[in-house]
Design an enzyme around this catalytic site. Structure first.
Site, PDB file in Angstrom:
ATOM      1  N   GLU A 111      -2.217  -7.114   7.318  1.00  0.00           N
ATOM      2  CA  GLU A 111      -0.930  -6.892   7.956  1.00  0.00           C
ATOM      3  C   GLU A 111      -0.850  -7.700   9.245  1.00  0.00           C
ATOM      4  OE1 GLU A 111       2.031  -6.630   7.800  1.00  0.00           O
ATOM      5  OE2 GLU A 111       2.636  -4.525   7.792  1.00  0.00           O
ATOM      6  N   LYS A 157       8.094   3.819  16.397  1.00  0.00           N
ATOM      7  CA  LYS A 157       9.279   2.962  16.290  1.00  0.00           C
ATOM      8  C   LYS A 157      10.160   3.109  17.533  1.00  0.00           C
ATOM      9  CE  LYS A 157      10.575   2.463  12.079  1.00  0.00           C
ATOM     10  NZ  LYS A 157      11.147   2.643  10.734  1.00  0.00           N
ATOM     11  N   GLY A 216      -0.386  -2.270  11.946  1.00  0.00           N
ATOM     12  CA  GLY A 216      -0.928  -3.605  12.126  1.00  0.00           C
ATOM     13  C   GLY A 216      -2.352  -3.681  11.613  1.00  0.00           C
ATOM     14  N   HIS A 224       0.833  -1.211   0.000  1.00  0.00           N
ATOM     15  CA  HIS A 224       0.000   0.000   0.000  1.00  0.00           C
ATOM     16  C   HIS A 224       0.862   1.253   0.000  1.00  0.00           C
ATOM     17  CE1 HIS A 224       0.851   1.008   4.191  1.00  0.00           C
ATOM     18  NE2 HIS A 224       0.701  -0.283   4.470  1.00  0.00           N
TER      19      HIS A 224
END
Length: 187
Positions: free
Chosen positions: A86, A97, A25, A12
């Site tokens: 996902e 992150k 996710g 995507h």
């Protein structure tokens, strides 16, 4: 090694959470303008494919559905498939992150942490559903999916081990062409 049909894999386009460095996710955020441009580039790349498959399998998550709408022409039939969702990052969905890195420490560099989130999906679970998808594929296809799901699918297709597949690129706006057990990136 098992031989699977030819596959054109699209990740995507860029989303708002990609820009913010947040793990999506099973959550969703919309495509950015750049993400829409990436999907239109994928459309242009697909238009140059001589024998484009007539069927595309698409993750039902909104960011992939939107990408598929922009990237695939009306001549390609789109079928939603839950196995292409996902990875479920469980408690880490929505975290940045840096936040995840602080939770996993030294394991962050190996990439194996992707499959160790609390209430999340394990490597065995995601690779099992993706392997099932591959085994049922009987003819060439376009696949529109996600970053981690893409590397699992491509790694299984090419017979890579877990650490090898974690090294695969996860670029957006390109196409990963899988054929005869190998990969070529169309840009």
């Amino acid at each position: 090694m098992t031989r699977y049909p030819e596959i054109f894999v699209l990740r995507h386009g860029q989303t708002e959470w990609n820009v913010a460095g947040r793990f999506q996710g099973h959550q969703n955020s919309p495509l950015t303008e750049k993400g829409k441009e990436q999907a239109l580039l994928q459309n242009k790349l697909l238009s140059g494919v001589e024998a484009l498959p007539a069927t595309a399998f698409v993750s039902p998550q909104p960011r992939t559905v939107h990408t598929a709408q922009l990237a695939l022409g009306p001549q390609v039939e789109q079928k939603l498939d839950d196995r292409l969702k996902e990875i479920n990052f469980g408690a880490w969905e929505g975290l940045t992150k840096q936040e995840v890195k602080s939770l996993v420490g030294d394991d962050f560099e190996s990439g194996l942490w992707h499959f160790q989130s609390p209430q999340g999906e394990t490597f065995e679970a995601i690779s099992g559903r993706v392997q099932h998808f591959l085994e049922e594929l009987t003819e060439p296809a376009v696949v529109v999916t996600h970053g981690i799901t893409s590397i699992i699918l491509r790694g299984l297709y090419m017979g890579l081990n877990t650490l090898e597949l974690l090294q695969l690129p996860r670029k957006q706006g390109c196409i990963y062409h899988l054929s005869n057990g190998s990969e070529q990136v169309l840009e």
